[in-house]
Design a protein around this motif. Structure first.
Motif, PDB file in Angstrom:
ATOM      1  N   LYS A 154       0.831  -1.191   0.000  1.00 20.30           N
ATOM      2  CA  LYS A 154       0.000   0.000   0.000  1.00 20.30           C
ATOM      3  C   LYS A 154       0.876   1.254   0.000  1.00 20.30           C
ATOM      4  O   LYS A 154       0.647   2.175  -0.783  1.00 20.30           O
ATOM      5  N   ILE A 158       0.993   4.157  -2.820  1.00 26.77           N
ATOM      6  CA  ILE A 158       0.777   5.574  -2.506  1.00 26.77           C
ATOM      7  C   ILE A 158       1.984   6.400  -2.945  1.00 26.77           C
ATOM      8  O   ILE A 158       1.852   7.448  -3.575  1.00 26.77           O
ATOM      9  N   LYS A 187      -7.023   0.055  -5.882  1.00 26.59           N
ATOM     10  CA  LYS A 187      -7.874   0.847  -4.991  1.00 26.59           C
ATOM     11  C   LYS A 187      -7.055   1.932  -4.275  1.00 26.59           C
ATOM     12  O   LYS A 187      -7.445   3.097  -4.220  1.00 26.59           O
ATOM     13  N   ASP A 188      -5.876   1.515  -3.753  1.00 27.57           N
ATOM     14  CA  ASP A 188      -5.028   2.479  -3.052  1.00 27.57           C
ATOM     15  C   ASP A 188      -4.631   3.631  -3.974  1.00 27.57           C
ATOM     16  O   ASP A 188      -4.618   4.801  -3.572  1.00 27.57           O
ATOM     17  N   LYS A 190      -6.208   4.648  -6.707  1.00 29.43           N
ATOM     18  CA  LYS A 190      -7.402   5.453  -7.028  1.00 29.43           C
ATOM     19  C   LYS A 190      -7.657   6.471  -5.935  1.00 29.43           C
ATOM     20  O   LYS A 190      -7.967   7.629  -6.208  1.00 29.43           O
ATOM     21  N   ASP A 191      -7.507   6.019  -4.666  1.00 25.26           N
ATOM     22  CA  ASP A 191      -7.753   6.927  -3.541  1.00 25.26           C
ATOM     23  C   ASP A 191      -6.839   8.141  -3.609  1.00 25.26           C
ATOM     24  O   ASP A 191      -7.283   9.277  -3.422  1.00 25.26           O
ATOM     25  N   VAL A 192      -5.542   7.898  -3.873  1.00 28.50           N
ATOM     26  CA  VAL A 192      -4.607   9.027  -3.940  1.00 28.50           C
ATOM     27  C   VAL A 192      -4.987   9.955  -5.091  1.00 28.50           C
ATOM     28  O   VAL A 192      -5.028  11.187  -4.940  1.00 28.50           O
ATOM     29  N   ASP A 194      -7.899  10.349  -6.508  1.00 32.27           N
ATOM     30  CA  ASP A 194      -9.138  11.048  -6.154  1.00 32.27           C
ATOM     31  C   ASP A 194      -8.847  12.268  -5.310  1.00 32.27           C
ATOM     32  O   ASP A 194      -9.390  13.348  -5.527  1.00 32.27           O
ATOM     33  N   SER A 195      -7.955  12.083  -4.331  1.00 34.79           N
ATOM     34  CA  SER A 195      -7.684  13.188  -3.421  1.00 34.79           C
ATOM     35  C   SER A 195      -6.977  14.340  -4.148  1.00 34.79           C
ATOM     36  O   SER A 195      -6.902  15.444  -3.632  1.00 34.79           O
ATOM     37  N   THR A 199      -7.834  11.400 -12.485  1.00 33.80           N
ATOM     38  CA  THR A 199      -8.178  10.017 -12.803  1.00 33.80           C
ATOM     39  C   THR A 199      -7.023   9.412 -13.594  1.00 33.80           C
ATOM     40  O   THR A 199      -6.287  10.122 -14.261  1.00 33.80           O
TER      41      THR A 199
END
Ligand SMILES: Nc1ncnc2c1ncn2[C@@H]1O[C@H](COP(=O)(O)OP(=O)(O)O)[C@@H](O)[C@H]1O
Ligand SMILES: [Mg+2]
Lengths: 397, 290, 241
Positions: A154, A158, A187-188, A190-192, A194-195, A199
């Motif tokens: 993870k 990141i 998923k990890d 995508k989260d970064v 998104d923040s 995309t």
């Protein structure tokens, strides 16, 4: 004359009996600090256990040279779990109950770690995890005696995305396999993204062990990215780079950066020319730059390992994984020395108070709520084609 | 599109190579050698030793490795198939035995060579050449050509020679074949030998693409059986066509659908073939008309 | 030529041939008759080496062949036309004949002349030569099986129920053919259920019952033995009440 023989036979017999019924280990236990270590040392994942063993052995040797732990000589006991959780638990039981170890380092597989950690909690044994990545393994409440020195997947995911954004890349493409690990990485990342209100240009996927990577390479190229982040297993990644070479889509036409495994010499050898200019990542302390040769103690250790495993013998080793296990053993020493105790709770408190402890791999910080010694901020981008004593060249972008 | 066709053809040839050797054993013994993928792996690993470590020329390496793997194939017959007797259709012991032998080969290879894959020199060098705007390796052309040659060779041997006739007779009726003075055991050994030699050639052809390592054929081994089933067990023409169909189907499903479904689609086609046309595309059995 | 002494044969410890002895002289047609399951085929298989006797001797031209492999026994000059014909159904007629000549395959000329001779003997085979043998009728298959067994011109030909399952015209045909082969110099051991027809072409005969020879003699003698007449020739002396 006869009497002498009888007496010496008797003495020898009594020694034998003492060893068999286990008297001698308890006597020795007072003078010796025992580190138990279980990892996969045979089969497909044998190199994981090899890294573990080398790291711990080098650390133990150095610790003993500099006076041991609180005056006690240190001895490490290694066992091979063959990546089998049941076996791992049996072996840990044996180490704890028969050998009476004081601290545990390992294992090398997440499934094995899941199998043994509840037992270690029950027996109050300090555990240092230097190489498995499962997120659930580190939890100060559930597993109060477990600490990790390894960069987990993870954190790598990141780091890769944050680094790409920080360096001004706009169209970030990601490639990973469809395993649970691969999908977790997606998923990890995508989260970064998104923040940062971004995309991905594409998430290209494939099945682990796929042979034909051309369709994946085409998908990546057609997404027109300016950087490609690779979370690919060894041979898959090498085949992917070769496919990219065919499409004539390699650095400098596009930036490519892979996770830790792409730094391995065997990965570079497999991918051949196609790995030129492909970046990887590594923890800061195991890197050097054109102007900074690295920390002197770390360079000295790297040289020692290089001398012990020259050329092909060291090909499947990963320097910072060895460093990670080396640091595990050193952290055990620090924890015991600071707490002046063999009690797990005392050692745990001492480790939790460490802030930026300088290890061979990186600087570690722990607290009572965080047992992950590393975080993405300890990682840097490296060019793994430029090794010096196994250490990686930092890329100044 | 041409790229897609090429990767489909190359992967297809690889499956066909596996299927051809699986077929030759099927045609004499009526069994499927589930350790065949591992024989191919051994071909690759011995290739690595002979060509990369010892430095033999590639062609010499292929011949020597072919001999060695042929011996391994024959040993495989003596240890996993012969003990189950002549009436192989009646027991499934050979199934477990060949599967087990495959696992043993793989594990021993790991002990000897370690588990990590290694690069393997391609035929004709690693220079990319440009044909119709597509970059390919000379090696890939060789894969296609050699596979085709081996398919033709098997076709000629089985259909046009007395040896082939005797091999097929052994498959259909062992005892009667012996009444012709033909040693069934010799026929079976000849087939195992040939399948071993072809496995070694396959190892040399596959290794530059998959890399050489004890696990190099784990994912493609099963596809080889698939190609043999789709094409029709026992038919060389079927093996060749079945392999190519499988390869192109895979390339298509990876591009048109998503890569994740690739294996599912391939196995679906296999299962459909078994249910709709169990004898495969080229069936080799005739109806008995009395 | 063939001298069988006290052979015993068992399948899975069950003895089915319980000490059988008989002889065949060169040029003879010898017939073994017996009910289903008597052990006739087992004797044939034992002579050709497909089944091994537990004890006893089989000497062929004064050489003990009882322990030789089936392949070696063929090479010594004994061929068999097995029960149920057993042609290779997927092979063409021509390929079946070629397989029959496997042992002399190096001598292509001889093989070709033998094939020509067989086509003369059985013209239907020439007509069907490129057809898979499985597509032939039962009678045609039987001819093919005999031709195949004759390809290496054996000293001794074993025929296991060649008439089984054939239409009456074919049966007649087959027996004529056997007589013909015998005249041309082939020694023949014949197993038959068609006792009458078999005895009419045979020189000598043996009657087998549950693994033992119970009657033996010249074909004439055996044919007129009352027990044979009753059980095998279907001429009942006593009427059932
Ligand atoms: N392969 C075999 N295994 C076990 N028993 C067999 C086998 N073949 C034949 N038998 C038995 O041996 C006996 C003799 O059979 P066989 O020689 O075929 O008789 P026949 O040809 O006279 O009809 C029979 O009881 C038969 O059931
Ligand atoms: Mg019978």
């Amino acid at each position: 004359m006869k009497k002498k023989i009888v007496i010496s036979t008797l003495i020898m017999l009594s020694f034998l009996v003492m060893t068999v019924i286990g008297i001698s280990p308890s006597i020795a236990a007072e003078k010796e600090f025992l580190i138990g270590s279980v990892g996969c040392m045979s089969g497909p994942a044998a190199m994981l256990g090899k890294n573990l063993r080398i790291g711990v052995e080098f650390a133990v040797e150095e610790i003993n040279k500099t006076g041991g732990i609180n005056g006690m000589n240190v001895r490490a006991i290694f066992r091979d779990d063959e990546a089998d959780p049941t076996k791992a638990l049996t072996l840990v039981r044996e180490l704890v109950e028969k050998e009476k170890i004081h601290a545990f380092i390992g294992p090398t597989n997440t499934t094995c770690a899941i199998a043994i950690q509840p037992y270690l909690v029950a027996k109050k044994i300090i555990q240092l995890n230097g190489g498995t990545t499962g997120t659930v393994l580190i939890d100060p409440k559930g597993f109060p005696y477990s600490f990790r020195t390894h960069i987990n997947d993870k954190d790598q995911a990141i780091f890769l995305v944050k680094e790409a954004i920080a360096n001004g890349f706009k169209r970030i493409a990601v490639v990973h396999d469809t395993s649970a690990l691969g999908m977790g990485v997606q998923k990890d990342m995508k989260d970064v993204l998104d923040s940062h209100d971004m995309t991905a240009a594409t998430f290209a996927t494939y099945n682990a062990n796929d042979i034909d990577m051309l369709p994946v390479a085409r998908k990546l190229k057609s997404a027109d990215p300016d950087i490609i982040l690779m979370f690919t297993l060894m041979a898959d990644g090498a085949r992917l780079l070769k496919a990219m070479e065919r499409l004539d889509f390699l650095p400098p036409k596009v930036a490519i950066q892979g996770y830790a495994a792409t730094a391995l010499p065997i990965f570079r050898e497999l991918a051949g020319n196609a790995s030129k200019g492909v970046w990887s990542l590594a923890p800061y302390n195991s890197t050097y730059s054109k102007t900074d040769p690295g920390l002197p103690e770390v360079v000295a250790l790297a040289k020692k390992i290089e001398a012990a495993y020259p050329g092909d013998k060291g090909k499947d080793l990963n320097l910072f994984t060895i460093f990670s296990y080396y640091d595990c053993a050193q952290l055990v020493r620090v924890g015991v020395a600071r707490s002046k105790s063999l009690e797990a709770d005392q050692i745990k408190a001492a480790l939790e108070s460490l802030d930026s402890y300088e290890g061979a791999q990186a600087n570690y910080s722990f607290s009572s709520t965080d047992h992950e010694g590393l975080d993405p901020s300890k990682l840097v981008t490296v060019d793994a084609n430029q090794l010096k004593h196994g250490m990686y060249l930092r890329v100044e972008k | 599109m041409p790229e897609l066709l090429i990767s489909g053809l190359v992967m297809g040839s690889i499956y066909a190579l596996l299927a051809l050797a699986i077929n030759i054993i099927y045609s004499t013994t009526g069994i499927i050698n589930f350790a065949h993928g591992e024989l191919v792996m051994l071909g690759g690993m011995f290739g690595l030793v002979l060509v990369v470590n010892i430095g033999l020329p590639l062609v010499v390496g292929i011949v020597v490795a072919g001999g060695i793997v042929a011996v391994f194939a024959i040993l495989l017959y003596y240890s996993t198939i012969k003990p189950f007797g002549d009436n192989l259709g009646g027991s499934l012991g050979w199934l477990m035995a060949t599967l087990g032998a495959g696992i043993i080969f793989r594990n021993v290879a790991m002990l000897i060579w370690g588990s990590h894959p290694r690069p393997f020199p391609p035929l004709g060098g690693s220079e990319l050449i440009n044909i119709f705007g597509v970059n390919i390796l000379q090696h890939e052309i060789w894969v296609l050509v050699i596979t085709l040659l081996i398919a033709i060779f098997f076709n000629v041997v089985l259909d046009k020679t007395i040896l082939g006739s005797a091999i097929k007779a052994t498959a259909s009726n062992r005892n009667t074949t012996r009444l012709m003075g033909i040693s069934a055991e010799k026929m079976v050994l000849a087939c195992f030998g040939m399948s071993g030699a072809v496995a070694a050639v396959a190892g040399f052809l596959i290794s530059p693409i998959t890399f050489a390592g004890p696990e190099m054929t784990v994912s493609i081994g099963l596809k080889g059986f698939g190609a043999a089933i789709i094409g029709g067990l026992g038919s060389s023409r079927g093996a060749f066509v079945g392999g190519l169909i499988l390869g192109i189907l895979e390339a298509l499903s990876m591009t048109v659908v998503t890569p994740g479904y690739k294996d599912a689609i391939v196995f679906l086609v296999m299962i459909l073939t078994i249910t709709i046309k169990p004898e495969g595309i080229f069936n080799v059995t005739y109806e008995k008309k009395v | 030529m063939l001298d069988i002494k006290e052979i015993r044969v068992s399948y899975d410890k069950i003895e089915v041939i319980k000490g059988v002895s008989f002889k065949i002289e060169k040029g003879e047609i010898v017939v073994i008759i017996g009910a289903n399951g008597a052990g006739k085929s087992t004797i044939m298989k034992t002579i050709t080496g497909l089944v091994k006797p537990t004890s006893g001797q089989i000497s062929f031209n004064n050489v003990d062949i009882a322990r030789l492999s089936a392949e070696k026994i063929v090479a010594a000059g004994i061929t068999m036309c097995p029960e149920g014909r057993q042609v290779f159904p997927q092979h063409t007629v021509y390929q079946n004949l070629i397989l029959g000549a496997y042992l002399i395959k190096k001598n292509r000329k001889v093989v070709q002349t033998r094939i020509e001779q067989m086509y003369q003997l059985f013209p239907i085979l020439l007509e069907r030569k490129d057809q898979p043998a499985g597509t032939l009728s039962g009678g045609e298959q039987q001819m093919l099986a005999i031709a195949r067994a004759m390809m290496i011109n054996p000293d001794l030909l074993l025929l296991d129920e060649p008439s089984a399952g054939l239409a009456p015209i074919f049966v007649k045909n087959i027996f004529q053919m056997i007589k013909h082969l015998s005249r041309q110099g082939t020694t023949i051991l014949l197993v038959e259920q068609m006792a009458k027809m078999a005895l009419s072409i045979a020189d000598r005969a043996y009657v087998l019952e549950t693994g033992r020879i119970v009657i033996s003699g010249s074909a004439q003698e055996v044919m007129h033995d009352p027990r044979v007449e009753e059980s095998y020739l279907g001429q009942k002396k006593h009427c059932a009440v």
